[in-house]
Enzyme design. Structure first.
Site, PDB file in Angstrom:
ATOM      1  N   VAL A  62      -0.569   5.530   7.142  1.00  0.00           N
ATOM      2  CA  VAL A  62      -1.070   4.168   7.371  1.00  0.00           C
ATOM      3  C   VAL A  62       0.081   3.237   7.768  1.00  0.00           C
ATOM      4  CG1 VAL A  62      -2.280   2.201   6.373  1.00  0.00           C
ATOM      5  CG2 VAL A  62      -2.938   4.517   5.716  1.00  0.00           C
ATOM      6  N   LYS A 111     -17.878   9.694  -6.856  1.00  0.00           N
ATOM      7  CA  LYS A 111     -16.594  10.397  -6.759  1.00  0.00           C
ATOM      8  C   LYS A 111     -16.760  11.731  -7.482  1.00  0.00           C
ATOM      9  CE  LYS A 111     -12.270   9.438  -5.419  1.00  0.00           C
ATOM     10  NZ  LYS A 111     -11.780   8.663  -4.294  1.00  0.00           N
ATOM     11  N   GLY A 167       6.728   2.011   2.646  1.00  0.00           N
ATOM     12  CA  GLY A 167       6.061   3.294   2.907  1.00  0.00           C
ATOM     13  C   GLY A 167       5.550   3.335   4.331  1.00  0.00           C
ATOM     14  N   VAL A 168       6.175   4.183   5.158  1.00  0.00           N
ATOM     15  CA  VAL A 168       5.740   4.266   6.553  1.00  0.00           C
ATOM     16  C   VAL A 168       5.187   5.666   6.835  1.00  0.00           C
ATOM     17  CG1 VAL A 168       7.006   2.353   7.556  1.00  0.00           C
ATOM     18  CG2 VAL A 168       8.200   4.515   7.208  1.00  0.00           C
ATOM     19  N   GLY A 169       4.241   6.062   5.985  1.00  0.00           N
ATOM     20  CA  GLY A 169       3.539   7.334   6.178  1.00  0.00           C
ATOM     21  C   GLY A 169       2.407   7.127   7.170  1.00  0.00           C
TER      22      GLY A 169
HETATM   23  P1  NAD Z   1       1.180   8.887   3.080  1.00  0.00           P
HETATM   24  O1  NAD Z   1       1.484   9.837   1.981  1.00  0.00           O
HETATM   25  O2  NAD Z   1       0.998   9.391   4.462  1.00  0.00           O
HETATM   26  O3  NAD Z   1       2.330   7.758   3.158  1.00  0.00           O
HETATM   27  C1  NAD Z   1       2.935   7.224   2.045  1.00  0.00           C
HETATM   28  C2  NAD Z   1       4.403   7.019   2.404  1.00  0.00           C
HETATM   29  O4  NAD Z   1       5.024   6.329   1.334  1.00  0.00           O
HETATM   30  C3  NAD Z   1       5.164   8.321   2.603  1.00  0.00           C
HETATM   31  O5  NAD Z   1       5.890   8.290   3.814  1.00  0.00           O
HETATM   32  C4  NAD Z   1       6.094   8.389   1.390  1.00  0.00           C
HETATM   33  O6  NAD Z   1       7.312   9.028   1.678  1.00  0.00           O
HETATM   34  C5  NAD Z   1       6.287   6.922   1.108  1.00  0.00           C
HETATM   35  N1  NAD Z   1       6.713   6.592  -0.262  1.00  0.00           N
HETATM   36  C6  NAD Z   1       6.412   7.213  -1.422  1.00  0.00           C
HETATM   37  N2  NAD Z   1       7.019   6.605  -2.449  1.00  0.00           N
HETATM   38  C7  NAD Z   1       7.700   5.548  -1.936  1.00  0.00           C
HETATM   39  C8  NAD Z   1       8.508   4.529  -2.487  1.00  0.00           C
HETATM   40  N3  NAD Z   1       8.755   4.467  -3.787  1.00  0.00           N
HETATM   41  N4  NAD Z   1       9.033   3.615  -1.652  1.00  0.00           N
HETATM   42  C9  NAD Z   1       8.805   3.659  -0.324  1.00  0.00           C
HETATM   43  N5  NAD Z   1       8.055   4.604   0.247  1.00  0.00           N
HETATM   44  C10 NAD Z   1       7.506   5.553  -0.529  1.00  0.00           C
HETATM   45  O7  NAD Z   1      -0.104   8.062   2.597  1.00  0.00           O
HETATM   46  P2  NAD Z   1      -1.045   7.155   3.487  1.00  0.00           P
HETATM   47  O8  NAD Z   1      -2.238   7.931   3.869  1.00  0.00           O
HETATM   48  O9  NAD Z   1      -0.255   6.455   4.517  1.00  0.00           O
HETATM   49  O10 NAD Z   1      -1.545   6.103   2.384  1.00  0.00           O
HETATM   50  C11 NAD Z   1      -0.701   5.050   1.946  1.00  0.00           C
HETATM   51  C12 NAD Z   1      -1.390   4.271   0.825  1.00  0.00           C
HETATM   52  O11 NAD Z   1      -2.620   3.734   1.306  1.00  0.00           O
HETATM   53  C13 NAD Z   1      -1.759   5.128  -0.388  1.00  0.00           C
HETATM   54  O12 NAD Z   1      -1.657   4.329  -1.533  1.00  0.00           O
HETATM   55  C14 NAD Z   1      -3.230   5.463  -0.142  1.00  0.00           C
HETATM   56  O13 NAD Z   1      -3.917   5.713  -1.350  1.00  0.00           O
HETATM   57  C15 NAD Z   1      -3.708   4.193   0.504  1.00  0.00           C
HETATM   58  N6  NAD Z   1      -4.882   4.383   1.367  1.00  0.00           N
HETATM   59  C16 NAD Z   1      -4.806   5.206   2.451  1.00  0.00           C
HETATM   60  C17 NAD Z   1      -5.919   5.359   3.275  1.00  0.00           C
HETATM   61  C18 NAD Z   1      -5.857   6.232   4.494  1.00  0.00           C
HETATM   62  O14 NAD Z   1      -6.739   6.086   5.369  1.00  0.00           O
HETATM   63  N7  NAD Z   1      -4.873   7.115   4.637  1.00  0.00           N
HETATM   64  C19 NAD Z   1      -7.117   4.670   2.987  1.00  0.00           C
HETATM   65  C20 NAD Z   1      -7.152   3.813   1.873  1.00  0.00           C
HETATM   66  C21 NAD Z   1      -6.028   3.691   1.068  1.00  0.00           C
END
Ligand code: NAD
Length: 365
Positions: A195, A94, A191-193
């Site tokens: 992933v 990292k 969290g519906v971002g």
């Molecule tokens: P993202 O930022 O696109 O989505 C996160 C979502 O969570 C957002 O829509 C945000 O508004 C919402 N959020 C934040 N605080 C919240 C709360 N208190 N309650 C409800 N919703 C809330 O991130 P992502 O890329 O979808 O990743 C999601 C998680 O998965 C993170 O923890 C990330 O570290 C982990 N992750 C992601 C990947 C990837 O491929 N993107 C890979 C491994 C791990």
């Protein structure tokens, strides 16, 4: 993800940095400085037994070098475990860049950083992490080929992460309900971002009953409308009468408070570091009879996607590999039940066992 002891200033008196490295057996640290661009970075190579150390670069305004050092040591070690448990031929590494991601970025800074990455001659492969964009990586790539996650290459890892999470969730269902079908199961996705939305898509397709929460109302409404998922409040999500809790936003949401409320029998989501205190809450989850899919094994789709890029495999290959997360989670939770040991501890052990066994491979004389 893995228990680490924070290094304090008093721990660093005699041989400060090597003492810090030896605590978790890090192989190499590279401190990078460039006055002209303001670059201050640390690259940590934790372990390269399985292959080159792959892990993202994080840009963050750390309060001190000590804080940055602790972060890079902890994160690089975590990558060793994630890559190992996922069956990848990758070690763990990292990098952290100390600075404000909003104001300190420049082409020159990232190209200088790229030169440092290149000086490790492939022992470390970088990618994006918090504070870093694909554009930044394009600049890094001008100076080194040891970069993954470039625009136009493997692309957004989220669909692969969501698919792996979904497969691992099904493995948990098989263990807990005797069938891996999620039809009719109540799943709460926090969290519906990136992933979370893809995960909801898989769940709805399988006729699960999906509940969602998000701090962004627009996102929440859009996803709810698109998939017919039921919206619940930010706090309410912990009290939903659900079968499966899928944290896909923040870390540390499995804690003393939520564990007294969660009615689920499975916790399986993509968020990193879900257990607020790994030892305490890993055990508490087991005691409550909840099957917990260790986050770093479940959300490995992202790193699998990077691995596909560096090994010049296709997107289909990455999805196939993410499907294997079903088997990985199945092995972890079966062993967890057999040994009456928290699943995170079993996952750590399995990752270590693979490194040890590959490390012992000897060439025939
Ligand atoms: P993202 O930022 O696109 O989505 C996160 C979502 O969570 C957002 O829509 C945000 O508004 C919402 N959020 C934040 N605080 C919240 C709360 N208190 N309650 C409800 N919703 C809330 O991130 P992502 O890329 O979808 O990743 C999601 C998680 O998965 C993170 O923890 C990330 O570290 C982990 N992750 C992601 C990947 C990837 O491929 N993107 C890979 C491994 C791990």
């Amino acid at each position: 993800m893995i228990e680490t002891k924070e290094i304090k200033a008093e721990d660093l008196q005699d041989n400060p940095v090597i003492a810090a490295m030896s605590q978790y057996n890090h192989e190499q640290l590279l401190f990078c400085n460039d006055n002209a661009t303001g670059l201050k970075a640390i690259i940590a190579v934790h372990n390269t037994v399985l292959g080159p150390a792959l892990g993202g670069t994080r840009m963050w305004m750390y309060n001190s070098e000590l804080e940055a050092l602790n972060d890079v040591l902890r994160l690089s070690r975590g990558m060793t475990y994630k890559n190992s448990i996922s069956g990848l031929n990758l070690g763990g590494g990292k990098a952290v860049i100390i600075g404000d991601a909003r104001s300190m970025k420049s082409e020159a800074l990232f190209r200088r950083f790229g030169k440092f990455v290149n000086s490790l001659a492939g022992k470390y492969i970088t990618a994006e992490d918090v504070g870093i964009t694909p554009q930044d990586m394009t600049w890094v790539n001008m100076e080194t080929d040891h970069v993954a996650g470039l625009p136009g290459k493997s692309g957004d890892p989220s669909p692969v992460t969501a698919f792996g999470t979904y497969m691992g969730m099904k493995a948990c269902a098989k263990k807990q309900f005797g069938t891996d079908s999620l039809a009719g199961k109540k799943v709460a996705v926090q969290g519906v971002g990136h992933v979370g939305e893809y995960l909801v898509q898989h769940l709805v397709k399988e006729n699960a009953e999906v509940y969602i929460s998000d701090i962004h109302n627009e996102t929440l409404e859009r996803v709810s409308k698109k998939y017919g998922a039921k919206v619940v409040g930010l706090e309410e999500i912990y009290d939903v009468n659900m079968d499966i809790y899928a944290p896909c936003a923040l870390g540390a949401t499995v804690n003393d408070d939520t564990l007294s409320r969660l009615k689920c029998s499975i916790i399986a989501g993509a968020a990193n570091n879900q257990l607020a205190n790994e030892k305490l809450h890993g055990q508490a989850v087991l005691d409550k009879g909840i099957v917990y899919a260790p986050d770093f094994a479940l959300n490995a789709g992202g790193v699998i996607n990077c691995y596909a890029e560096v090994t010049e495999n296709t997107a289909d290959w990455a999805m196939q590999k993410a499907e294997d997360i079903y088997g990985t989670i199945e092995r972890i939770i079966t062993r967890s039940a057999d040994e009456n040991t928290p699943s995170y501890a079993i996952a750590n052990k399995m990752a270590e066992e693979r490194i040890e066994s590959i490390g012992n491979v000897k060439l025939p004389l």
